[in-house]
Design an enzyme around this catalytic site. Structure first.
Site, PDB file in Angstrom:
ATOM      1  CG  ASP A 121      -1.756  -1.205   1.373  1.00 51.24           C
ATOM      2  OD1 ASP A 121      -2.061  -1.746   0.256  1.00 51.24           O
ATOM      3  OD2 ASP A 121      -1.829  -1.904   2.456  1.00 51.24           O
ATOM      4  CG  HIS A 147      -1.759  -2.502  -6.975  1.00 52.72           C
ATOM      5  ND1 HIS A 147      -0.961  -2.417  -6.075  1.00 52.72           N
ATOM      6  CD2 HIS A 147      -1.483  -3.935  -7.606  1.00 52.72           C
ATOM      7  CE1 HIS A 147       0.159  -3.433  -6.164  1.00 52.72           C
ATOM      8  NE2 HIS A 147      -0.258  -4.461  -7.082  1.00 52.72           N
TER       9      HIS A 147
HETATM   10  P1  GTP Z   1      -0.210  -0.322  -3.734  1.00 51.03           P
HETATM   11  O1  GTP Z   1      -0.722  -1.479  -3.071  1.00 51.03           O
HETATM   12  O2  GTP Z   1       1.025   0.052  -3.300  1.00 51.03           O
HETATM   13  O3  GTP Z   1      -0.516  -0.598  -5.263  1.00 51.03           O
HETATM   14  O4  GTP Z   1      -1.085   0.796  -3.074  1.00 51.03           O
HETATM   15  P2  GTP Z   1      -2.462   1.088  -2.945  1.00 51.03           P
HETATM   16  O5  GTP Z   1      -3.099   1.503  -4.226  1.00 51.03           O
HETATM   17  O6  GTP Z   1      -3.014   0.059  -2.117  1.00 51.03           O
HETATM   18  O7  GTP Z   1      -2.020   2.274  -2.166  1.00 51.03           O
HETATM   19  P3  GTP Z   1      -3.281   3.038  -1.389  1.00 51.03           P
HETATM   20  O8  GTP Z   1      -4.410   2.389  -1.275  1.00 51.03           O
HETATM   21  O9  GTP Z   1      -2.728   3.603   0.070  1.00 51.03           O
HETATM   22  O10 GTP Z   1      -3.401   4.212  -2.382  1.00 51.03           O
HETATM   23  C1  GTP Z   1      -4.784   4.537  -2.782  1.00 51.03           C
HETATM   24  C2  GTP Z   1      -4.936   5.912  -2.826  1.00 51.03           C
HETATM   25  O11 GTP Z   1      -3.871   6.768  -2.636  1.00 51.03           O
HETATM   26  C3  GTP Z   1      -5.012   5.982  -4.358  1.00 51.03           C
HETATM   27  O12 GTP Z   1      -6.265   6.782  -4.284  1.00 51.03           O
HETATM   28  C4  GTP Z   1      -3.899   6.916  -4.936  1.00 51.03           C
HETATM   29  O13 GTP Z   1      -4.245   7.458  -6.014  1.00 51.03           O
HETATM   30  C5  GTP Z   1      -3.536   7.501  -3.718  1.00 51.03           C
HETATM   31  N1  GTP Z   1      -2.034   8.022  -3.729  1.00 51.03           N
HETATM   32  C6  GTP Z   1      -1.129   7.353  -4.305  1.00 51.03           C
HETATM   33  N2  GTP Z   1      -0.042   8.102  -4.294  1.00 51.03           N
HETATM   34  C7  GTP Z   1      -0.385   9.303  -3.844  1.00 51.03           C
HETATM   35  C8  GTP Z   1       0.157  10.511  -3.338  1.00 51.03           C
HETATM   36  O14 GTP Z   1       1.333  10.762  -3.534  1.00 51.03           O
HETATM   37  N3  GTP Z   1      -0.549  11.505  -2.798  1.00 51.03           N
HETATM   38  C9  GTP Z   1      -2.065  11.320  -2.537  1.00 51.03           C
HETATM   39  N4  GTP Z   1      -2.452  12.257  -1.771  1.00 51.03           N
HETATM   40  N5  GTP Z   1      -2.429  10.154  -2.752  1.00 51.03           N
HETATM   41  C10 GTP Z   1      -1.627   9.305  -3.359  1.00 51.03           C
HETATM   42  P1  IMP Z   2      -2.311 -13.186   2.896  1.00 46.11           P
HETATM   43  O1  IMP Z   2      -1.147 -12.750   1.950  1.00 46.11           O
HETATM   44  O2  IMP Z   2      -3.603 -12.724   2.610  1.00 46.11           O
HETATM   45  O3  IMP Z   2      -1.939 -14.496   3.297  1.00 46.11           O
HETATM   46  O4  IMP Z   2      -2.053 -12.199   4.208  1.00 46.11           O
HETATM   47  C1  IMP Z   2      -0.915 -12.081   4.982  1.00 46.11           C
HETATM   48  C2  IMP Z   2      -0.485 -10.661   5.408  1.00 46.11           C
HETATM   49  O5  IMP Z   2       0.096  -9.934   4.353  1.00 46.11           O
HETATM   50  C3  IMP Z   2      -1.622  -9.988   5.868  1.00 46.11           C
HETATM   51  O6  IMP Z   2      -1.092  -9.090   7.220  1.00 46.11           O
HETATM   52  C4  IMP Z   2      -2.001  -9.373   5.011  1.00 46.11           C
HETATM   53  O7  IMP Z   2      -2.698  -7.863   5.534  1.00 46.11           O
HETATM   54  C5  IMP Z   2      -0.959  -8.679   4.218  1.00 46.11           C
HETATM   55  N1  IMP Z   2      -0.946  -8.578   2.997  1.00 46.11           N
HETATM   56  C6  IMP Z   2      -0.933  -9.241   1.836  1.00 46.11           C
HETATM   57  N2  IMP Z   2      -1.037  -8.921   0.517  1.00 46.11           N
HETATM   58  C7  IMP Z   2      -0.925  -7.294   1.098  1.00 46.11           C
HETATM   59  C8  IMP Z   2      -1.083  -6.191   0.008  1.00 46.11           C
HETATM   60  O8  IMP Z   2      -1.200  -6.360  -1.086  1.00 46.11           O
HETATM   61  N3  IMP Z   2      -0.878  -4.830   0.716  1.00 46.11           N
HETATM   62  C9  IMP Z   2      -0.677  -5.082   2.092  1.00 46.11           C
HETATM   63  N4  IMP Z   2      -1.103  -6.188   2.987  1.00 46.11           N
HETATM   64  C10 IMP Z   2      -0.920  -7.153   2.259  1.00 46.11           C
HETATM   65 MG    MG Z   3      -2.355  -1.971  -1.861  1.00 43.39          MG
END
Ligand code: GTP
Ligand code: IMP
Ligand code: MG
Length: 331
Positions: free
Chosen positions: A12, A42
């Site tokens: 994340d 993502h």
């Molecule tokens: P990955 O699992 O790493 O792909 O990340 P994610 O998509 O799970 O990240 P997360 O849920 O934290 O990000 C979700 C939101 O954060 C999305 O709406 C993105 O567009 C936003 N986001 C990503 N980078 C930035 C940034 O630099 N600034 C802000 N304000 N939001 C961002």
């Molecule tokens: P699993 O991969 O579903 O078996 O989960 C094992 C651990 O990894 C848990 O703590 C989940 O929350 C974490 N985890 C798995 N995939 C992700 C991901 O894409 N983002 C954040 N945490 C994850």
């Molecule tokens: Mg994520």
């Protein structure tokens, strides 16, 4: 170029957003995804629309890219079909014919198991599917007639193209080898394994970009240094909720440099991307020119570079795929 993008913390970090920027900027012929499977979430924000993706590569925003899911990834067909429809990618999305299958029974096992509860898994069946494959009793994507037309030889494709963006999922601290075992996911997810997941040998990779967020979050159980209360996280605008599970994420306002140095070393990171600089340093939202960042934000970026010994070339300043400062040197 063949570039791998990986997460440097607990997932994340905003890989989805960095990947979507890279796809638009570099126009890869192929975007290939490694990692575990639909435990990943993502989020891509592009053209005013939100795309939460768990299997299909985030680089879909570049419409000419072929999208591929590597042999190392475990596929839930229901999620795959939903996502190709969401992105309109029916004619350009493919899966390696050697990929493993996630069944309802895997999801049931992941949901019922006491150990899964202890770890706080995503209950998406990934762990049980990986364990069946290790035990040589795994089910395969090739068993599903509806998937047949999407199955190809991904290694052949990625080895014959010079412009490939490779998407890692999860993140270093969740690696089954190098993370906070046993509070980890079911595979290694460092850059070397992501390369193997899509069928690229170590000599075929040109660069690795490690994505970190300007603070740290974690979902599920396991250690987290400097963890804040939900109230404190909210007051700093750092409280987040999971893309896959909707669970509140745990937050630490710190970067854990000892862990990040190890992550940069084992991933072989050549560049760092930092996201959410606008959340840590208000006043930087939507900035796309490095010189326009506040002095505080610039000092933070320099400090990260100094402590990790790796240049920060991409800086996220907002949710949109285009809210990025791109300082990469390109030929
Ligand atoms: P990955 O699992 O790493 O792909 O990340 P994610 O998509 O799970 O990240 P997360 O849920 O934290 O990000 C979700 C939101 O954060 C999305 O709406 C993105 O567009 C936003 N986001 C990503 N980078 C930035 C940034 O630099 N600034 C802000 N304000 N939001 C961002
Ligand atoms: P699993 O991969 O579903 O078996 O989960 C094992 C651990 O990894 C848990 O703590 C989940 O929350 C974490 N985890 C798995 N995939 C992700 C991901 O894409 N983002 C954040 N945490 C994850
Ligand atoms: Mg994520």
């Amino acid at each position: 170029m063949r570039t791998i993008v990986v997460g440097g913390q607990y997932g994340d970090e905003g890989k989805g957003k960095i990947l979507s920027h890279l796809a638009l900027a570099d126009k890869p012929e192929i975007v290939a995804r490694g990692g575990v499977g639909p435990n990943a979430g993502h989020e891509v924000n592009y053209n005013g629309k939100k795309y939460p993706l768990r299997l299909v590569p985030c680089g879909f925003v570049y419409e000419k890219a072929k999208l591929m899911i590597g042999a190392g990834v475990f596929v839930n067909p229901e999620i795959f079909f939903k996502e190709i429809e969401l992105i309109g990618g029916q004619n350009r999305t493919f899966i390696d014919f050697r990929a493993g299958l996630i069944t309802k029974e895997h999801i049931e096992r992941d949901t019922a198991s006491e150990n899964s509860k202890k770890i706080g898994t995503t209950k998406t069946g990934c762990g049980p599917a990986v364990s069946d494959r290790v035990n040589r009793i795994g089910r395969m994507v090739s068993e599903v007639p509806e998937l047949k037309k999407y199955l190809i030889d991904v290694p052949k494709a990625v080895n014959s193209s010079q412009n490939v963006l490779i998407e890692g999922t999860q993140a270093f601290m969740l690696s089954n080898l190098y993370g906070t075992y046993p509070f980890v996911t079911s595979k290694d997810v460092s850059a070397s394994t992501i390369a193997a997941d899509v069928g690229l040998g170590p000599t075929k990779i040109d660069d690795v970009i490690m994505v970190i967020k300007s603070y740290t979050t974690r979902v599920g159980a396991g250690p987290l240094q400097g963890e804040l209360s939900v109230e404190d996280a909210k007051s700093r605008n750092m409280q987040e909720y999971g893309t896959v599970t909707g669970r509140p994420r745990r937050t630490s306002p710190d970067l854990h440099f000892d862990d990040l140095r190890t992550a940069a070393m084992i991933n072989g990171a050549g560049q760092i991307a930092i996201t959410k600089i606008d959340i840590r340093f208000p006043g930087n939202m939507g900035v796309r020119d490095y010189q326009k960042l506040t002095n505080e934000a610039k000092a933070f970026v320099s400090d990260v570079e100094k402590k990790l010994g790796v240049p920060v070339t991409l800086i996220g300043t907002g949710p949109d795929a285009l809210d990025v400062i791109d300082r990469r040197i390109r030929n």
